[in-house]
Design a protein around this motif. Structure first.
Motif, PDB file in Angstrom:
ATOM      1  N   HIS A  25       0.840  -1.211   0.000  1.00 38.97           N
ATOM      2  CA  HIS A  25       0.000   0.000   0.000  1.00 38.97           C
ATOM      3  C   HIS A  25       0.874   1.260   0.000  1.00 38.97           C
ATOM      4  O   HIS A  25       0.525   2.259  -0.630  1.00 38.97           O
ATOM      5  CB  HIS A  25      -0.929   0.007   1.209  1.00 38.97           C
ATOM      6  CG  HIS A  25      -2.012  -1.031   1.151  1.00 38.97           C
ATOM      7  ND1 HIS A  25      -2.943  -1.064   0.133  1.00 38.97           N
ATOM      8  CD2 HIS A  25      -2.316  -2.069   1.961  1.00 38.97           C
ATOM      9  CE1 HIS A  25      -3.776  -2.088   0.334  1.00 38.97           C
ATOM     10  NE2 HIS A  25      -3.413  -2.712   1.427  1.00 38.97           N
ATOM     11  N   MET A  31      -0.134   4.794   2.531  1.00 39.29           N
ATOM     12  CA  MET A  31       0.314   4.819   3.924  1.00 39.29           C
ATOM     13  C   MET A  31       1.834   4.883   3.965  1.00 39.29           C
ATOM     14  O   MET A  31       2.477   4.816   2.911  1.00 39.29           O
ATOM     15  CB  MET A  31      -0.230   3.603   4.691  1.00 39.29           C
ATOM     16  CG  MET A  31       0.161   2.264   4.120  1.00 39.29           C
ATOM     17  SD  MET A  31      -0.888   0.914   4.747  1.00 39.29           S
ATOM     18  CE  MET A  31      -0.596   1.003   6.494  1.00 39.29           C
ATOM     19  N   LEU A  73      -2.835   0.133   9.768  1.00 39.60           N
ATOM     20  CA  LEU A  73      -4.009  -0.684   9.413  1.00 39.60           C
ATOM     21  C   LEU A  73      -3.946  -0.961   7.911  1.00 39.60           C
ATOM     22  O   LEU A  73      -3.959  -0.038   7.094  1.00 39.60           O
ATOM     23  CB  LEU A  73      -5.294   0.074   9.762  1.00 39.60           C
ATOM     24  CG  LEU A  73      -6.594  -0.577   9.287  1.00 39.60           C
ATOM     25  CD1 LEU A  73      -6.850  -1.901  10.004  1.00 39.60           C
ATOM     26  CD2 LEU A  73      -7.776   0.365   9.503  1.00 39.60           C
ATOM     27  N   ALA A  74      -3.876  -2.237   7.553  1.00 41.20           N
ATOM     28  CA  ALA A  74      -3.764  -2.576   6.129  1.00 41.20           C
ATOM     29  C   ALA A  74      -4.322  -3.968   5.870  1.00 41.20           C
ATOM     30  O   ALA A  74      -4.117  -4.887   6.656  1.00 41.20           O
ATOM     31  CB  ALA A  74      -2.297  -2.527   5.696  1.00 41.20           C
ATOM     32  N   ARG A  91      -9.648  -7.043   0.357  1.00 42.84           N
ATOM     33  CA  ARG A  91     -10.369  -5.830   0.789  1.00 42.84           C
ATOM     34  C   ARG A  91     -11.865  -6.007   0.553  1.00 42.84           C
ATOM     35  O   ARG A  91     -12.285  -6.791  -0.291  1.00 42.84           O
ATOM     36  CB  ARG A  91      -9.845  -4.612   0.032  1.00 42.84           C
ATOM     37  CG  ARG A  91      -8.474  -4.202   0.531  1.00 42.84           C
ATOM     38  CD  ARG A  91      -7.819  -3.190  -0.375  1.00 42.84           C
ATOM     39  NE  ARG A  91      -8.249  -1.821  -0.119  1.00 42.84           N
ATOM     40  CZ  ARG A  91      -7.829  -0.775  -0.832  1.00 42.84           C
ATOM     41  NH1 ARG A  91      -6.997  -0.953  -1.833  1.00 42.84           N
ATOM     42  NH2 ARG A  91      -8.256   0.432  -0.541  1.00 42.84           N
ATOM     43  N   GLN A 119     -14.090  -7.251   2.629  1.00 37.70           N
ATOM     44  CA  GLN A 119     -14.683  -8.458   3.243  1.00 37.70           C
ATOM     45  C   GLN A 119     -14.877  -8.293   4.755  1.00 37.70           C
ATOM     46  O   GLN A 119     -15.063  -9.271   5.465  1.00 37.70           O
ATOM     47  CB  GLN A 119     -13.781  -9.676   2.985  1.00 37.70           C
ATOM     48  CG  GLN A 119     -13.587  -9.987   1.529  1.00 37.70           C
ATOM     49  CD  GLN A 119     -12.586 -11.128   1.315  1.00 37.70           C
ATOM     50  OE1 GLN A 119     -12.262 -11.878   2.230  1.00 37.70           O
ATOM     51  NE2 GLN A 119     -12.093 -11.251   0.099  1.00 37.70           N
ATOM     52  N   GLY A 120     -14.759  -7.055   5.239  1.00 37.18           N
ATOM     53  CA  GLY A 120     -14.969  -6.822   6.676  1.00 37.18           C
ATOM     54  C   GLY A 120     -13.715  -7.005   7.523  1.00 37.18           C
ATOM     55  O   GLY A 120     -13.781  -6.894   8.751  1.00 37.18           O
ATOM     56  N   GLU A 129      -8.628   7.383   4.457  1.00 37.19           N
ATOM     57  CA  GLU A 129      -9.833   6.556   4.344  1.00 37.19           C
ATOM     58  C   GLU A 129     -10.949   7.093   5.252  1.00 37.19           C
ATOM     59  O   GLU A 129     -11.414   6.402   6.167  1.00 37.19           O
ATOM     60  CB  GLU A 129      -9.494   5.107   4.705  1.00 37.19           C
ATOM     61  CG  GLU A 129      -8.549   4.446   3.735  1.00 37.19           C
ATOM     62  CD  GLU A 129      -9.213   4.012   2.426  1.00 37.19           C
ATOM     63  OE1 GLU A 129     -10.448   4.147   2.298  1.00 37.19           O
ATOM     64  OE2 GLU A 129      -8.486   3.543   1.533  1.00 37.19           O
TER      65      GLU A 129
END
Ligand SMILES: CC(C)(COP(=O)(O)OP(=O)(O)OC[C@H]1O[C@@H](n2cnc3c(N)ncnc32)[C@H](O)[C@@H]1OP(=O)(O)O)[C@@H](O)C(=O)NCCC(=O)NCCS
Length: 177
Positions: free
Chosen positions: A20, A26, A69-70, A76, A78-79, A106
């Motif tokens: 990312h 990030m 947080l990644a 991605r 899918q909770g 985000e």
């Protein structure tokens, strides 16, 4: 399943975060930084594969930061990000820390998790210690967001008392909601 990270997870955590970071989403993390803060980290694992990570860093008696947080790009939506953020919230509650903050692009995601946008200037100066490593430090475009855990009592936290020796980073007050 979410579990505390171990040293075995570091290569995979690095892979997810830095994939990312390469896209400017990030900050990059070196192995040295990951080992140093590994006790802050949790990972999301499914069928033996780590698909996401997060860290909760304590800033002060009444503030903790959701960091790193990644979620693996292929996983991605899918909770998993929600689960990891809820782990941070539960961890802050366990530690009796009333506020969580995030510096992020985000906004929509964090709003779903109960965070609200705040003025960056209202956050304590200590939060910005990582900025020296950030290529965008002179033109920071991250959004500051905070969630207050109203069931955690307000703590009468000391400000930043002067230390007898050495240098302490000043911790400015932020505006209460
Ligand atoms: C941000 C990130 C962690 C979200 O993880 P995710 O697993 O894809 O998100 P989830 O599936 O848990 O989404 C939770 C909710 O937020 C919503 N959401 C996710 N990203 C969103 C966005 N950019 N804008 C608005 N809503 C969003 C989802 O639709 C979902 O809503 P629902 O619960 O009503 O269905 C992930 O996209 C990621 O790793 N991004 C790159 C790294 C990054 O920016 N990290 C944040 C650094 S602070």
């Amino acid at each position: 399943m979410i579990r505390p990270a171990t040293v075995h997870d570091v290569p995979r955590i690095s892979e997810i975060i830095n994939s990312h970071a390469e896209l400017g989403r990030m900050l990059f993390k070196s192995y040295a930084q990951l080992y140093e803060s590994l006790r802050d980290f949790a990972v999301f694992e499914r069928d033996g594969q780590v698909l996401g990570c997060t860290a909760l860093a304590i800033i002060w008696a009444d503030l903790a930061e959701v960091r790193s947080l990644a979620v693996d790009d292929a996983a991605r939506g899918q909770g998993i990000g929600r689960n990891l953020t809820e782990w941070c919230i539960a961890e802050a509650r366990r530690l009796q820390i009333r506020r969580l903050m995030s510096l992020t692009y985000e906004q929509g995601f964090f709003e779903k998790l109960g965070f609200v946008v705040v003025d960056k200037d209202t956050l304590p100066l200590k939060v910005w210690s990582d900025c020296v490593r950030c290529p965008k430090r002179d033109g920071c475009d991250e959004i500051a967001m905070v969630r207050t855990l109203h069931d955690v009592p307000v703590i009468d936290a000391a400000a930043a008392p002067p230390t007898p020796r050495g240098v302490s980073i000043p911790v400015l007050q932020y505006v209460d909601d």
